[in-house]
Motif scaffolding. Structure first.
Motif, mmCIF file in Angstrom:
data_model
loop_
_atom_site.group_PDB
_atom_site.id
_atom_site.type_symbol
_atom_site.label_atom_id
_atom_site.label_comp_id
_atom_site.label_asym_id
_atom_site.label_seq_id
_atom_site.Cartn_x
_atom_site.Cartn_y
_atom_site.Cartn_z
ATOM 1 N N MET A 1 0.837 -1.184 0.000
ATOM 2 C CA MET A 1 0.000 0.000 0.000
ATOM 3 C C MET A 1 0.884 1.250 0.000
ATOM 4 S SD MET A 1 -3.095 0.818 2.525
ATOM 5 C CE MET A 1 -3.999 2.296 2.415
ATOM 6 N N ASN A 2 0.481 2.251 -0.739
ATOM 7 C CA ASN A 2 1.233 3.505 -0.816
ATOM 8 C C ASN A 2 1.127 4.284 0.486
ATOM 9 O OD1 ASN A 2 1.791 2.918 -3.467
ATOM 10 N ND2 ASN A 2 0.218 4.252 -4.290
ATOM 11 N N GLN A 3 2.186 4.974 0.806
ATOM 12 C CA GLN A 3 2.192 5.898 1.939
ATOM 13 C C GLN A 3 1.858 7.294 1.417
ATOM 14 O OE1 GLN A 3 2.700 5.255 5.254
ATOM 15 N NE2 GLN A 3 2.601 3.124 4.636
ATOM 16 N N PRO A 4 1.145 8.092 2.205
ATOM 17 C CA PRO A 4 0.874 9.461 1.759
ATOM 18 C C PRO A 4 2.173 10.246 1.580
ATOM 19 C CG PRO A 4 -0.417 8.918 3.722
ATOM 20 C CD PRO A 4 0.549 7.798 3.504
ATOM 21 N N GLU A 5 2.245 10.990 0.507
ATOM 22 C CA GLU A 5 3.366 11.902 0.272
ATOM 23 C C GLU A 5 2.846 13.313 0.535
ATOM 24 O OE1 GLU A 5 4.921 11.213 -3.655
ATOM 25 O OE2 GLU A 5 5.264 9.090 -3.222
ATOM 26 N N TRP A 6 3.164 13.830 1.705
ATOM 27 C CA TRP A 6 2.632 15.104 2.156
ATOM 28 C C TRP A 6 3.408 16.258 1.538
ATOM 29 C CZ3 TRP A 6 -1.865 14.895 4.535
ATOM 30 C CH2 TRP A 6 -2.215 13.726 5.207
ATOM 31 N N ARG A 7 2.681 17.307 1.147
ATOM 32 C CA ARG A 7 3.301 18.541 0.678
ATOM 33 C C ARG A 7 2.594 19.703 1.354
ATOM 34 N NH1 ARG A 7 0.075 20.874 -3.171
ATOM 35 N NH2 ARG A 7 -1.467 19.498 -4.076
ATOM 36 N N LYS A 8 3.358 20.717 1.670
ATOM 37 C CA LYS A 8 2.814 21.880 2.357
ATOM 38 C C LYS A 8 2.159 22.817 1.354
ATOM 39 C CE LYS A 8 5.145 23.277 5.794
ATOM 40 N NZ LYS A 8 6.119 23.872 6.716
ATOM 41 N N SER A 9 1.059 23.412 1.771
ATOM 42 C CA SER A 9 0.360 24.371 0.937
ATOM 43 C C SER A 9 1.254 25.558 0.611
ATOM 44 C CB SER A 9 -0.898 24.865 1.655
ATOM 45 O OG SER A 9 -1.446 25.974 0.989
ATOM 46 N N THR A 10 1.139 26.073 -0.586
ATOM 47 C CA THR A 10 1.873 27.273 -0.959
ATOM 48 C C THR A 10 1.321 28.496 -0.239
ATOM 49 O OG1 THR A 10 0.445 27.625 -2.873
ATOM 50 C CG2 THR A 10 2.478 26.376 -3.244
ATOM 51 N N ARG A 11 0.137 28.381 0.349
ATOM 52 C CA ARG A 11 -0.485 29.485 1.093
ATOM 53 C C ARG A 11 -0.098 29.479 2.569
ATOM 54 N NH1 ARG A 11 -3.147 33.330 -2.077
ATOM 55 N NH2 ARG A 11 -3.937 32.235 -3.868
ATOM 56 N N SER A 12 0.684 28.517 2.992
ATOM 57 C CA SER A 12 1.096 28.433 4.389
ATOM 58 C C SER A 12 1.997 29.621 4.726
ATOM 59 C CB SER A 12 1.850 27.131 4.652
ATOM 60 O OG SER A 12 0.996 26.038 4.458
ATOM 61 N N ASP A 13 1.911 30.050 5.981
ATOM 62 C CA ASP A 13 2.744 31.178 6.388
ATOM 63 C C ASP A 13 3.869 30.715 7.304
ATOM 64 O OD1 ASP A 13 1.753 30.905 9.003
ATOM 65 O OD2 ASP A 13 0.210 32.403 8.694
ATOM 66 N N ASN A 14 4.738 31.619 7.655
ATOM 67 C CA ASN A 14 5.880 31.294 8.506
ATOM 68 C C ASN A 14 5.519 31.242 9.981
ATOM 69 O OD1 ASN A 14 7.671 31.061 6.363
ATOM 70 N ND2 ASN A 14 8.101 33.235 6.351
ATOM 71 N N ALA A 15 4.287 31.547 10.331
ATOM 72 C CA ALA A 15 3.856 31.531 11.729
ATOM 73 C C ALA A 15 3.385 30.147 12.160
ATOM 74 C CB ALA A 15 2.743 32.557 11.939
ATOM 75 N N GLY A 16 3.513 29.157 11.303
ATOM 76 C CA GLY A 16 3.112 27.800 11.659
ATOM 77 C C GLY A 16 1.686 27.451 11.282
ATOM 78 N N ASN A 17 1.002 28.350 10.580
ATOM 79 C CA ASN A 17 -0.358 28.068 10.131
ATOM 80 C C ASN A 17 -0.284 27.333 8.802
ATOM 81 O OD1 ASN A 17 -1.583 29.430 12.313
ATOM 82 N ND2 ASN A 17 -1.108 31.364 11.321
ATOM 83 N N CYS A 18 -0.070 26.021 8.882
ATOM 84 C CA CYS A 18 0.223 25.246 7.680
ATOM 85 C C CYS A 18 -0.754 24.094 7.493
ATOM 86 C CB CYS A 18 1.637 24.667 7.755
ATOM 87 S SG CYS A 18 2.901 25.916 7.978
ATOM 88 N N VAL A 19 -1.080 23.870 6.261
ATOM 89 C CA VAL A 19 -1.895 22.732 5.863
ATOM 90 C C VAL A 19 -1.045 21.893 4.929
ATOM 91 C CG1 VAL A 19 -3.937 22.040 4.561
ATOM 92 C CG2 VAL A 19 -4.058 23.988 6.100
ATOM 93 N N GLU A 20 -1.107 20.585 5.094
ATOM 94 C CA GLU A 20 -0.411 19.671 4.192
ATOM 95 C C GLU A 20 -1.437 18.805 3.480
ATOM 96 O OE1 GLU A 20 3.881 19.011 6.291
ATOM 97 O OE2 GLU A 20 2.255 17.710 6.947
ATOM 98 N N VAL A 21 -1.135 18.480 2.235
ATOM 99 C CA VAL A 21 -2.035 17.692 1.393
ATOM 100 C C VAL A 21 -1.264 16.511 0.824
ATOM 101 C CG1 VAL A 21 -3.459 17.738 -0.689
ATOM 102 C CG2 VAL A 21 -3.351 19.755 0.782
ATOM 103 N N ALA A 22 -1.910 15.353 0.812
ATOM 104 C CA ALA A 22 -1.357 14.166 0.153
ATOM 105 C C ALA A 22 -2.354 13.752 -0.927
ATOM 106 C CB ALA A 22 -1.131 13.033 1.144
#
Length: 62
Positions: A1-22
Motif C-alpha cells: 500500500m502507498n504511503q501518503p506523500e505530504w506537501r505543504k500548501s503554498t499558502r502556508s505562512d511562517n507563523a506555523g499556520n500550515c496545511v499539508e495535502v497528500a
C-alpha cells in the motif's frame, strides 16, 4: 500500500499556520495540520477536493 506523500500548501505562512495535502493515493486526497502530523487527517474524494479548492479560490478574503 502507498504511503501518503505530504506537501505543504503554498499558502502556508511562517507563523506555523500550515496545511499539508497528500494527493498521491488512489481515490482519496488527505489534508492535515502540519503542526500535528500524527493527528487526524481529513479525507476527500478527488472530485470533492477539486470542488472545495475551486470554492476557496472564488471566496473573498477577509
Amino acid at each position: 500500500m502507498n504511503q501518503p506523500e505530504w506537501r505543504k500548501s503554498t499558502r502556508s505562512d511562517n507563523a506555523g499556520n500550515c496545511v499539508e495535502v497528500a494527493g498521491n493515493l488512489p481515490g482519496v486526497v488527505l489534508v492535515r495540520d502540519s503542526k500535528d502530523p500524527s493527528g487526524p487527517a481529513l479525507a476527500f474524494t478527488p472530485d470533492a477536493w477539486r470542488s472545495l479548492v475551486a470554492h476557496l479560490h472564488r471566496a473573498p478574503l477577509d
